[in-house]
Design a protein around this motif. Structure first.
Motif, mmCIF file in Angstrom:
data_model
loop_
_atom_site.group_PDB
_atom_site.id
_atom_site.type_symbol
_atom_site.label_atom_id
_atom_site.label_comp_id
_atom_site.label_asym_id
_atom_site.label_seq_id
_atom_site.Cartn_x
_atom_site.Cartn_y
_atom_site.Cartn_z
ATOM 1 N N THR A 1 1.366 8.924 -6.664
ATOM 2 C CA THR A 1 1.565 10.360 -6.475
ATOM 3 C C THR A 1 2.800 10.865 -7.214
ATOM 4 O O THR A 1 2.980 12.061 -7.360
ATOM 5 N N GLN B 1 0.839 -1.212 0.000
ATOM 6 C CA GLN B 1 0.000 0.000 0.000
ATOM 7 C C GLN B 1 0.867 1.253 0.000
ATOM 8 O O GLN B 1 0.563 2.226 -0.702
ATOM 9 N N GLU B 2 1.942 1.224 0.777
ATOM 10 C CA GLU B 2 2.849 2.379 0.834
ATOM 11 C C GLU B 2 3.517 2.605 -0.522
ATOM 12 O O GLU B 2 3.583 3.737 -1.019
ATOM 13 N N GLN C 1 0.935 3.919 -3.050
ATOM 14 C CA GLN C 1 0.650 5.341 -2.832
ATOM 15 C C GLN C 1 1.762 6.210 -3.413
ATOM 16 O O GLN C 1 1.506 7.236 -4.035
#
Length: 103
Positions: A37, A29-30, A33
């Motif tokens: 971005t 998930q990190e 993300q």
């Protein structure tokens, strides 16, 4: 383009994510993300070619393919763990059982 395959857990798993699986999904998930971005590393034309036929662009980052169902999704209750990766595509019944293959 990147493709991530989520094949950590199968359809029979229930209960909250624990241990190493929880840690792997938290790291995923990190990383996801960060990729979503960050500015795209590929030319825009390649991202357009990846767009689905309905014209809606795929979000920046990898295409996520889940085997059976996304890890963290309970097939019985429908509960979704907050760390579950949202799959763009789910593949199931892709392996022919050995008994069927041997006839």
């Amino acid at each position: 383009s990147e493709v991530w395959v989520d094949a950590l857990l199968g359809i029979g798993v229930s209960g909250p994510l624990r241990g190493a699986v929880r840690q792997v999904l938290a790291c995923a998930q990190e990383a996801l993300q960060a990729r979503r971005t960050a500015p795209p590393a590929e030319p825009p034309i390649l991202r357009q070619l990846d767009a689905p036929p309905d014209g809606e662009a795929h979000p920046p980052g990898p295409l996520i393919v889940a085997v059976d169902l996304p890890s963290g999704l309970n097939a019985d209750s429908g509960k979704i763990d907050p760390l579950a990766l949202r799959a763009d595509l789910t593949a199931h019944d892709v392996v022919v059982p050995l008994a069927d293959a041997l006839g």
